[in-house]
Motif scaffolding. Sequence first.
Motif, PDB file in Angstrom:
ATOM      1  N   PRO A 108      -2.438  15.494  -7.129  1.00  0.00           N
ATOM      2  CA  PRO A 108      -2.261  16.665  -7.999  1.00  0.00           C
ATOM      3  C   PRO A 108      -2.827  17.955  -7.424  1.00  0.00           C
ATOM      4  O   PRO A 108      -2.363  19.040  -7.777  1.00  0.00           O
ATOM      5  N   ALA A 109      -3.788  17.855  -6.526  1.00  0.00           N
ATOM      6  CA  ALA A 109      -4.361  19.068  -5.933  1.00  0.00           C
ATOM      7  C   ALA A 109      -3.349  19.819  -5.078  1.00  0.00           C
ATOM      8  O   ALA A 109      -3.504  21.022  -4.842  1.00  0.00           O
ATOM      9  N   HIS A 110      -2.332  19.121  -4.595  1.00  0.00           N
ATOM     10  CA  HIS A 110      -1.309  19.745  -3.755  1.00  0.00           C
ATOM     11  C   HIS A 110       0.078  19.631  -4.381  1.00  0.00           C
ATOM     12  O   HIS A 110       1.091  19.646  -3.679  1.00  0.00           O
ATOM     13  N   ALA A 111       0.126  19.530  -5.693  1.00  0.00           N
ATOM     14  CA  ALA A 111       1.405  19.392  -6.388  1.00  0.00           C
ATOM     15  C   ALA A 111       2.241  20.652  -6.240  1.00  0.00           C
ATOM     16  O   ALA A 111       1.721  21.775  -6.195  1.00  0.00           O
ATOM     17  N   THR A 112       3.536  20.457  -6.146  1.00  0.00           N
ATOM     18  CA  THR A 112       4.499  21.557  -6.115  1.00  0.00           C
ATOM     19  C   THR A 112       5.526  21.321  -7.209  1.00  0.00           C
ATOM     20  O   THR A 112       5.728  20.184  -7.641  1.00  0.00           O
ATOM     21  N   PRO A 113       6.180  22.382  -7.687  1.00  0.00           N
ATOM     22  CA  PRO A 113       7.108  22.213  -8.818  1.00  0.00           C
ATOM     23  C   PRO A 113       8.213  21.203  -8.510  1.00  0.00           C
ATOM     24  O   PRO A 113       8.788  21.196  -7.424  1.00  0.00           O
ATOM     25  N   THR A 114       8.482  20.345  -9.477  1.00  0.00           N
ATOM     26  CA  THR A 114       9.596  19.407  -9.382  1.00  0.00           C
ATOM     27  C   THR A 114      10.811  20.032 -10.056  1.00  0.00           C
ATOM     28  O   THR A 114      10.748  20.409 -11.231  1.00  0.00           O
ATOM     29  N   THR A 115      11.906  20.135  -9.311  1.00  0.00           N
ATOM     30  CA  THR A 115      13.142  20.711  -9.820  1.00  0.00           C
ATOM     31  C   THR A 115      14.317  19.856  -9.363  1.00  0.00           C
ATOM     32  O   THR A 115      14.140  18.870  -8.641  1.00  0.00           O
ATOM     33  N   CYS A 116      15.523  20.259  -9.748  1.00  0.00           N
ATOM     34  CA  CYS A 116      16.718  19.551  -9.284  1.00  0.00           C
ATOM     35  C   CYS A 116      16.818  19.586  -7.761  1.00  0.00           C
ATOM     36  O   CYS A 116      17.370  18.662  -7.143  1.00  0.00           O
ATOM     37  N   ALA A 117      16.279  20.645  -7.146  1.00  0.00           N
ATOM     38  CA  ALA A 117      16.331  20.767  -5.683  1.00  0.00           C
ATOM     39  C   ALA A 117      15.397  19.805  -4.960  1.00  0.00           C
ATOM     40  O   ALA A 117      15.448  19.691  -3.740  1.00  0.00           O
ATOM     41  N   SER A 118      14.574  19.067  -5.726  1.00  0.00           N
ATOM     42  CA  SER A 118      13.637  18.132  -5.102  1.00  0.00           C
ATOM     43  C   SER A 118      14.358  16.978  -4.384  1.00  0.00           C
ATOM     44  O   SER A 118      13.739  16.279  -3.586  1.00  0.00           O
ATOM     45  N   VAL A 119      15.666  16.790  -4.656  1.00  0.00           N
ATOM     46  CA  VAL A 119      16.392  15.753  -3.928  1.00  0.00           C
ATOM     47  C   VAL A 119      16.477  16.055  -2.434  1.00  0.00           C
ATOM     48  O   VAL A 119      16.736  15.173  -1.633  1.00  0.00           O
ATOM     49  N   PHE A 120      16.244  17.317  -2.070  1.00  0.00           N
ATOM     50  CA  PHE A 120      16.346  17.713  -0.663  1.00  0.00           C
ATOM     51  C   PHE A 120      14.997  17.775   0.030  1.00  0.00           C
ATOM     52  O   PHE A 120      14.913  18.209   1.185  1.00  0.00           O
TER      53      PHE A 120
ATOM     54  N   VAL B  92      -9.568   6.437 -15.094  1.00  0.00           N
ATOM     55  CA  VAL B  92      -8.253   6.279 -14.478  1.00  0.00           C
ATOM     56  C   VAL B  92      -7.341   7.399 -14.966  1.00  0.00           C
ATOM     57  O   VAL B  92      -7.314   7.713 -16.161  1.00  0.00           O
ATOM     58  N   ARG B  93      -6.599   8.015 -14.034  1.00  0.00           N
ATOM     59  CA  ARG B  93      -5.582   9.004 -14.396  1.00  0.00           C
ATOM     60  C   ARG B  93      -4.254   8.289 -14.621  1.00  0.00           C
ATOM     61  O   ARG B  93      -3.857   7.458 -13.814  1.00  0.00           O
ATOM     62  N   TYR B  94      -3.576   8.645 -15.678  1.00  0.00           N
ATOM     63  CA  TYR B  94      -2.307   8.008 -16.029  1.00  0.00           C
ATOM     64  C   TYR B  94      -1.177   9.035 -16.015  1.00  0.00           C
ATOM     65  O   TYR B  94      -1.322  10.142 -16.557  1.00  0.00           O
ATOM     66  N   THR B  95      -0.067   8.658 -15.410  1.00  0.00           N
ATOM     67  CA  THR B  95       1.145   9.470 -15.472  1.00  0.00           C
ATOM     68  C   THR B  95       2.300   8.566 -15.873  1.00  0.00           C
ATOM     69  O   THR B  95       2.454   7.466 -15.334  1.00  0.00           O
ATOM     70  N   VAL B  96       3.091   9.017 -16.820  1.00  0.00           N
ATOM     71  CA  VAL B  96       4.300   8.307 -17.232  1.00  0.00           C
ATOM     72  C   VAL B  96       5.489   9.219 -16.982  1.00  0.00           C
ATOM     73  O   VAL B  96       5.488  10.382 -17.388  1.00  0.00           O
ATOM     74  N   ILE B  97       6.499   8.695 -16.288  1.00  0.00           N
ATOM     75  CA  ILE B  97       7.734   9.429 -16.043  1.00  0.00           C
ATOM     76  C   ILE B  97       8.857   8.667 -16.740  1.00  0.00           C
ATOM     77  O   ILE B  97       9.141   7.517 -16.402  1.00  0.00           O
ATOM     78  N   ALA B  98       9.481   9.288 -17.724  1.00  0.00           N
ATOM     79  CA  ALA B  98      10.512   8.633 -18.520  1.00  0.00           C
ATOM     80  C   ALA B  98      11.820   9.408 -18.440  1.00  0.00           C
ATOM     81  O   ALA B  98      11.848  10.586 -18.083  1.00  0.00           O
ATOM     82  N   THR B  99      12.917   8.729 -18.771  1.00  0.00           N
ATOM     83  CA  THR B  99      14.225   9.374 -18.855  1.00  0.00           C
ATOM     84  C   THR B  99      14.797   9.182 -20.252  1.00  0.00           C
ATOM     85  O   THR B  99      14.706   8.087 -20.824  1.00  0.00           O
TER      86      THR B  99
END
Length: 306
Positions: free
Chosen positions: A291-303, A229-236
Amino acid sequence: MLPRSAWKKAARALSVLALAAAATLAPTASAQASSAQASSAQASSAQAAAAPSRGWNDFSCKPSAAHPRPVVLVHGTFGNSVDNWLGLAPYLVDRGYCVFSLDYGQLPGVPLFNGLGPVDKSAAQLATYVDRVLAATGAADADLVGHSQGGMMPRYYLKFLGGAAKVNALVGIAPDNHGTTLNGLTNLLPYFPGAKDLLTTATPALTDQIAGSPLLTKLNAGGDTVPGVRYTVIATRYDEVVTPYQSGFLSGPDVTNVLLQDRCALDLSEHVAIGTVDRIVFHEVTNALDPAHATPTTCASVFDLP
């Protein structure tokens, strides 16, 4: 002059509003999210039946070659299968995913507020639901995305209930993988009017999530992950419920731990916003799912558009 703590809370609130406002500039996904939110204000648990009209919980959906696995969304404590996902579910549907969400952890006589029953029993409910989704879609395995308890509880399913053979990836958004304090959990109460009355000894999920509980001790014994299983955790870093926020991170092979502010330093989302309205997080979720088609996540990702 306002105390520093008040300014911090105000800044976080403004960040949530800014993200929501920015999302409205993305016409396709945000229009659907806005429509779903308007429906939420006029309905309660009956909304689950309306979910297929918004494209999720449609058991006739067949995964595509581009997205061959259905996505099962797992809400958090006090949440439910609709309200927790009015932002993320349409976002994923717009991008071609078959998306499903379940209610779990119900207590007798308690409507709307779910995720309150024993975590191990909730994991069994998840197991049954995943089997239903796989049978309907014909897929060999599924991906799970969970918020808060919904990012931790599936690990019990993976580790003890045979879920590892049926799940490709688990994405946890602000999960309490190594527990939090009861004070952290009670910080959720202002977001759910009436929930304070439910905070009694009859809510086993709360005690299960306290750091050092027997449930978490069992869950984390022998390692955080299971093979396959692949695991990803996104925290703030502004999480006021999972404290410290690093307690959500996992150790082991096939683990990716992401701090939201490393993707966008301006993002001040706290525990609720990170899982419900934050489109920067939504973009990171799609990266974890594909993940094979991942693109950079930035502040502009809201758009981001589909």
